[in-house]
Write an enzyme that holds these catalytic residues in place. Structure first.
Site, PDB file in Angstrom:
ATOM      1  N   TYR A  15      -1.537   0.415  10.740  1.00 47.85           N
ATOM      2  CA  TYR A  15      -1.899  -0.348   9.195  1.00 47.85           C
ATOM      3  C   TYR A  15      -0.562  -0.035   8.260  1.00 47.85           C
ATOM      4  O   TYR A  15      -0.174  -1.504   7.855  1.00 47.85           O
ATOM      5  CB  TYR A  15      -2.947   0.204   8.685  1.00 47.85           C
ATOM      6  CG  TYR A  15      -3.190   0.110   7.149  1.00 47.85           C
ATOM      7  CD1 TYR A  15      -3.820  -1.332   6.944  1.00 47.85           C
ATOM      8  CD2 TYR A  15      -2.823   0.678   6.224  1.00 47.85           C
ATOM      9  CE1 TYR A  15      -4.153  -1.787   5.594  1.00 47.85           C
ATOM     10  CE2 TYR A  15      -3.007   0.339   4.929  1.00 47.85           C
ATOM     11  CZ  TYR A  15      -3.814  -0.875   4.601  1.00 47.85           C
ATOM     12  OH  TYR A  15      -4.014  -0.923   3.434  1.00 47.85           O
ATOM     13  N   GLU A  57       0.076   3.630   1.627  1.00 47.85           N
ATOM     14  CA  GLU A  57       0.103   4.088   2.986  1.00 47.85           C
ATOM     15  C   GLU A  57       1.498   3.724   3.704  1.00 47.85           C
ATOM     16  O   GLU A  57       1.921   4.357   4.763  1.00 47.85           O
ATOM     17  CB  GLU A  57      -0.901   3.426   3.736  1.00 47.85           C
ATOM     18  CG  GLU A  57      -1.161   3.710   5.529  1.00 47.85           C
ATOM     19  CD  GLU A  57      -1.880   5.024   5.601  1.00 47.85           C
ATOM     20  OE1 GLU A  57      -2.325   5.749   4.428  1.00 47.85           O
ATOM     21  OE2 GLU A  57      -1.688   5.557   6.648  1.00 47.85           O
ATOM     22  N   SER A  90       0.949  -1.310  -0.122  1.00 42.01           N
ATOM     23  CA  SER A  90      -0.045   0.065  -0.078  1.00 42.01           C
ATOM     24  C   SER A  90       0.656   1.438   0.018  1.00 42.01           C
ATOM     25  O   SER A  90       1.916   1.464   0.618  1.00 42.01           O
ATOM     26  CB  SER A  90      -1.036  -0.182   1.232  1.00 42.01           C
ATOM     27  OG  SER A  90      -1.484   1.304   1.467  1.00 42.01           O
TER      28      SER A  90
HETATM   29  P1  NAP Z   1     -11.376  -4.668   1.952  1.00 38.02           P
HETATM   30  O1  NAP Z   1     -12.448  -4.283   0.918  1.00 38.02           O
HETATM   31  O2  NAP Z   1     -11.483  -4.134   3.213  1.00 38.02           O
HETATM   32  O3  NAP Z   1     -11.414  -6.115   2.048  1.00 38.02           O
HETATM   33  C1  NAP Z   1     -10.358  -6.760   2.967  1.00 38.02           C
HETATM   34  C2  NAP Z   1     -10.795  -8.260   2.880  1.00 38.02           C
HETATM   35  O4  NAP Z   1      -9.695  -8.770   3.757  1.00 38.02           O
HETATM   36  C3  NAP Z   1     -12.245  -8.734   3.213  1.00 38.02           C
HETATM   37  O5  NAP Z   1     -12.450  -9.634   2.065  1.00 38.02           O
HETATM   38  C4  NAP Z   1     -12.048  -9.263   4.406  1.00 38.02           C
HETATM   39  O6  NAP Z   1     -12.919 -10.369   4.750  1.00 38.02           O
HETATM   40  C5  NAP Z   1     -10.619  -9.844   4.449  1.00 38.02           C
HETATM   41  N1  NAP Z   1     -10.151 -10.242   5.659  1.00 38.02           N
HETATM   42  C6  NAP Z   1     -10.106  -9.519   6.836  1.00 38.02           C
HETATM   43  N2  NAP Z   1      -9.785 -10.231   7.919  1.00 38.02           N
HETATM   44  C7  NAP Z   1      -9.180 -11.457   7.428  1.00 38.02           C
HETATM   45  C8  NAP Z   1      -8.751 -12.542   7.975  1.00 38.02           C
HETATM   46  N3  NAP Z   1      -8.326 -12.702   9.303  1.00 38.02           N
HETATM   47  N4  NAP Z   1      -8.429 -13.615   7.353  1.00 38.02           N
HETATM   48  C9  NAP Z   1      -8.865 -13.488   5.972  1.00 38.02           C
HETATM   49  N5  NAP Z   1      -9.371 -12.538   5.364  1.00 38.02           N
HETATM   50  C10 NAP Z   1      -9.555 -11.576   5.999  1.00 38.02           C
HETATM   51  O7  NAP Z   1     -10.089  -4.113   1.182  1.00 38.02           O
HETATM   52  P2  NAP Z   1      -9.938  -3.726  -0.337  1.00 38.02           P
HETATM   53  O8  NAP Z   1      -9.987  -2.312  -0.639  1.00 38.02           O
HETATM   54  O9  NAP Z   1     -10.495  -4.705  -1.270  1.00 38.02           O
HETATM   55  O10 NAP Z   1      -8.106  -4.011  -0.540  1.00 38.02           O
HETATM   56  C11 NAP Z   1      -7.772  -5.115  -0.719  1.00 38.02           C
HETATM   57  C12 NAP Z   1      -6.239  -5.314  -0.127  1.00 38.02           C
HETATM   58  O11 NAP Z   1      -5.504  -4.227  -0.736  1.00 38.02           O
HETATM   59  C13 NAP Z   1      -6.352  -5.001   1.315  1.00 38.02           C
HETATM   60  O12 NAP Z   1      -4.964  -5.896   1.868  1.00 38.02           O
HETATM   61  C14 NAP Z   1      -5.677  -3.539   1.418  1.00 38.02           C
HETATM   62  O13 NAP Z   1      -5.035  -3.396   2.505  1.00 38.02           O
HETATM   63  C15 NAP Z   1      -4.957  -3.436   0.182  1.00 38.02           C
HETATM   64  N6  NAP Z   1      -4.928  -1.978  -0.313  1.00 38.02           N
HETATM   65  C16 NAP Z   1      -6.244  -1.495  -0.797  1.00 38.02           C
HETATM   66  C17 NAP Z   1      -6.097  -0.218  -1.406  1.00 38.02           C
HETATM   67  C18 NAP Z   1      -7.255   0.525  -1.870  1.00 38.02           C
HETATM   68  O14 NAP Z   1      -7.371   1.568  -1.976  1.00 38.02           O
HETATM   69  N7  NAP Z   1      -8.380  -0.101  -1.612  1.00 38.02           N
HETATM   70  C19 NAP Z   1      -4.978   0.401  -1.708  1.00 38.02           C
HETATM   71  C20 NAP Z   1      -3.630  -0.190  -1.233  1.00 38.02           C
HETATM   72  C21 NAP Z   1      -3.863  -1.547  -0.684  1.00 38.02           C
HETATM   73  P3  NAP Z   1     -14.230 -10.338   5.536  1.00 38.02           P
HETATM   74  O15 NAP Z   1     -15.226 -10.007   4.376  1.00 38.02           O
HETATM   75  O16 NAP Z   1     -14.403 -11.798   6.222  1.00 38.02           O
HETATM   76  O17 NAP Z   1     -14.105  -9.263   6.643  1.00 38.02           O
HETATM   77  N1  GDD Z   2     -12.449   7.274   6.185  1.00 42.38           N
HETATM   78  C1  GDD Z   2     -12.669   8.516   6.202  1.00 42.38           C
HETATM   79  N2  GDD Z   2     -13.873   9.198   6.919  1.00 42.38           N
HETATM   80  N3  GDD Z   2     -11.589   9.553   5.740  1.00 42.38           N
HETATM   81  C2  GDD Z   2     -11.771  10.761   6.135  1.00 42.38           C
HETATM   82  C3  GDD Z   2     -12.952  11.327   6.308  1.00 42.38           C
HETATM   83  C4  GDD Z   2     -14.055  10.565   6.793  1.00 42.38           C
HETATM   84  O1  GDD Z   2     -15.006  11.173   7.320  1.00 42.38           O
HETATM   85  N4  GDD Z   2     -12.701  12.695   6.383  1.00 42.38           N
HETATM   86  C5  GDD Z   2     -11.540  12.933   5.819  1.00 42.38           C
HETATM   87  N5  GDD Z   2     -11.018  11.767   5.612  1.00 42.38           N
HETATM   88  C6  GDD Z   2      -9.602  11.611   4.964  1.00 42.38           C
HETATM   89  C7  GDD Z   2      -8.646  10.847   5.797  1.00 42.38           C
HETATM   90  O2  GDD Z   2      -8.226  11.585   6.799  1.00 42.38           O
HETATM   91  C8  GDD Z   2      -7.581  10.218   4.818  1.00 42.38           C
HETATM   92  O3  GDD Z   2      -6.539  11.361   4.651  1.00 42.38           O
HETATM   93  C9  GDD Z   2      -8.295  10.159   3.578  1.00 42.38           C
HETATM   94  O4  GDD Z   2      -9.591  10.805   3.696  1.00 42.38           O
HETATM   95  C10 GDD Z   2      -8.604   9.076   2.753  1.00 42.38           C
HETATM   96  O5  GDD Z   2      -9.165   8.107   3.919  1.00 42.38           O
HETATM   97  P1  GDD Z   2      -9.771   6.709   3.557  1.00 42.38           P
HETATM   98  O6  GDD Z   2     -10.718   6.757   2.239  1.00 42.38           O
HETATM   99  O7  GDD Z   2     -10.099   6.148   4.951  1.00 42.38           O
HETATM  100  O8  GDD Z   2      -8.452   5.989   2.902  1.00 42.38           O
HETATM  101  P2  GDD Z   2      -6.853   5.795   3.503  1.00 42.38           P
HETATM  102  O9  GDD Z   2      -6.193   6.761   2.435  1.00 42.38           O
HETATM  103  O10 GDD Z   2      -6.888   6.018   4.892  1.00 42.38           O
HETATM  104  O11 GDD Z   2      -6.652   4.336   3.211  1.00 42.38           O
HETATM  105  C11 GDD Z   2      -6.882   3.687   1.895  1.00 42.38           C
HETATM  106  O12 GDD Z   2      -5.988   3.574   0.997  1.00 42.38           O
HETATM  107  C12 GDD Z   2      -4.648   3.005   1.174  1.00 42.38           C
HETATM  108  C13 GDD Z   2      -3.759   3.292   0.189  1.00 42.38           C
HETATM  109  O13 GDD Z   2      -3.263   4.535   0.321  1.00 42.38           O
HETATM  110  C14 GDD Z   2      -7.307   2.202   2.301  1.00 42.38           C
HETATM  111  O14 GDD Z   2      -7.918   1.584   1.364  1.00 42.38           O
HETATM  112  C15 GDD Z   2      -5.970   1.445   2.851  1.00 42.38           C
HETATM  113  O15 GDD Z   2      -6.359   0.089   2.938  1.00 42.38           O
HETATM  114  C16 GDD Z   2      -5.206   1.676   1.542  1.00 42.38           C
HETATM  115  O16 GDD Z   2      -3.868   0.854   1.854  1.00 42.38           O
END
Ligand code: NAP
Ligand code: GDD
Length: 340
Positions: free
Chosen positions: A157, A135, A133
């Site tokens: 995280y 992050e 990520s």
């Molecule tokens: P998400 O929608 O929050 O999905 C997370 C998944 O992890 C769910 O299927 C959840 O299953 C599963 N999980 C949680 N705890 C678990 C456990 N103990 N054992 C097995 N599975 C478990 O996340 P996403 O947005 O699809 O992201 C997918 C991956 O990419 C994550 O690793 C996230 O950190 C990473 N990532 C995401 C982003 C982004 O912007 N979306 C960016 C960078 C990296 P349940 O349904 O059972 O809870």
């Molecule tokens: N969730 C949330 N809720 N975020 C808010 C809010 C609110 O009410 N108001 C402002 N924000 C700001 C957060 O402080 C952050 O700076 C930004 O919006 C994005 O927040 P999220 O959408 O929660 O995503 P994230 O950047 O913290 O994390 C996501 O992206 C990562 C990759 O950079 C997640 O998908 C992580 O799993 C992923 O790794």
């Protein structure tokens, strides 16, 4: 024979898009799902009936070994994680166990099942993708961020992801395993969890437009992110596992927008003036913020031929329209009942 993929995190946003994409490529797709009655599995099955489910948990080493033995995958995509950053302060140990140690358990399951040991040739092996990520960059040392930018994670995280990232690299170097990390920047869609800011905003706009709510409460409006479309990003995951050599890649659009700009775009998509509805709340600010993230995806563009397809405004408008449709049809995003 069809190639076989095993996806952890199958019930999440990326799991669904990746499964859809791989099924379209002719793969036999297996998803690892946890719990004895996980309601998100039925949501997934409604959307993608052809995905096969194997039970397992990233907290349980034995279950991962059994899953790999049963599925005999060609490719493993480790997407399972505690992925919501604020939760990682509330449950830091659980985040370390799932998001960090879960990577170790999955790599060990693959290593043991394919009989790889130190010094043994790892040919014909299972290819492994780790969901790293942006992050991990946290308090960024340079902009845009590349594969060479130093990590300075700002949340439990981010720290857990950095552990998984280095471990994946280490298994590649120690055992010759085909193990790679995609350093993905924020990616969104109508299937995004309602706790993340883009979906919180698109749902909030839809509720206000339909007269179901009168305000939207948010935290830091100044934070900037590089937001893309999840459907594009899962293609990059697949491409990384088809490359001739195992390498890590940054995936993002290279364009940065603030939360304020996100809010403006979302309310504009519903012909509303955001300033009449948005309330900022200090309680929603984070103990340590990641102020800005912006990708330099050149390596992926040149070496993998990967390009994002959906501009920011289109992504936001698509999410708002999807939530207007969902709520107008009586759907309940909290019930996990419907997925576009
Ligand atoms: P998400 O929608 O929050 O999905 C997370 C998944 O992890 C769910 O299927 C959840 O299953 C599963 N999980 C949680 N705890 C678990 C456990 N103990 N054992 C097995 N599975 C478990 O996340 P996403 O947005 O699809 O992201 C997918 C991956 O990419 C994550 O690793 C996230 O950190 C990473 N990532 C995401 C982003 C982004 O912007 N979306 C960016 C960078 C990296 P349940 O349904 O059972 O809870
Ligand atoms: N969730 C949330 N809720 N975020 C808010 C809010 C609110 O009410 N108001 C402002 N924000 C700001 C957060 O402080 C952050 O700076 C930004 O919006 C994005 O927040 P999220 O959408 O929660 O995503 P994230 O950047 O913290 O994390 C996501 O992206 C990562 C990759 O950079 C997640 O998908 C992580 O799993 C992923 O790794």
């Amino acid at each position: 024979m069809a190639r076989r993929a095993l996806i952890t995190g199958i019930t999440g946003q990326d799991g669904s898009y990746l499964a859809e994409y791989l099924l379209g490529q002719g793969y036999e797709v297996w998803g690892l799902a946890r719990g004895q009655a996980n309601p998100r599995v039925s949501r997934l099955r409604k959307l993608l009936a052809d995905v096969q489910v194997v039970r397992g948990d990233l907290l349980d080493q034995g279950s991962l070994i059994s899953a790999v033995e049963r599925v005999q995958p060609d490719e493993v995509y480790n997407l399972g994680a505690i992925s919501f950053v604020p939760m990682s302060w509330e449950q830091a140990e659980l985040t370390a166990e799932v998001t960090g140690m879960g990577v170790l358990r999955m790599l060990e399951a693959i290593r043991v099942c394919s009989g790889v040991s130190r010094g043994s040739a790892a040919s014909g092996q299972i290819r492994f993708y780790q969901a790293s990520s942006s992050e991990m960059f946290g308090q960024v040392s340079e902009t845009p961020q590349t594969e060479r930018t130093a990590f300075h994670p700002r949340s439990p995280y981010g720290v857990a992801k950095a552990y998984g990232h280095f471990l994946t690299q280490n298994y590649r170097e120690s055992y010759g395993m085909y193990a790679v990390s995609g350093i993905l920047f924020n990616h969104e869609s109508p299937r995004r969890g309602a706790e993340f800011v883009t979906r919180k905003v698109s749902l909030g706009v839809a509720r206000i437009k339909l007269g179901l709510d009168t305000e939207l409460r948010l935290g830091n409006l100044e934070a900037r992110r590089d937001w893309g479309f999840a459907g594009d990003y899962v293609r990059a995951m697949h491409l990384m596992l088809q490359a001739g050599t195992p390498e890590d890649y940054v995936i993002g659009t290279g364009r940065m927008k603030s939360v304020r700009e996100l809010v403006q775009a979302a309310f504009a998509a519903a012909s509303l003036d955001w300033e009449q509805y948005v309330v900022t709340d200090q309680a929603l600010h984070r103990p340590a913020e990641v102020d800005l993230l912006c990708a330099d995806p050149k390596k992926a563009q040149v070496q993998l031929g990967w390009e994002p397809t959906m501009p920011f405004d289109e992504l936001v408008a698509t999410m708002v329209e999807a939530d207007l449709r969902l709520l107008s049809n009586g759907g309940d995003p909290d019930q996990d009942s419907s997925w576009p």
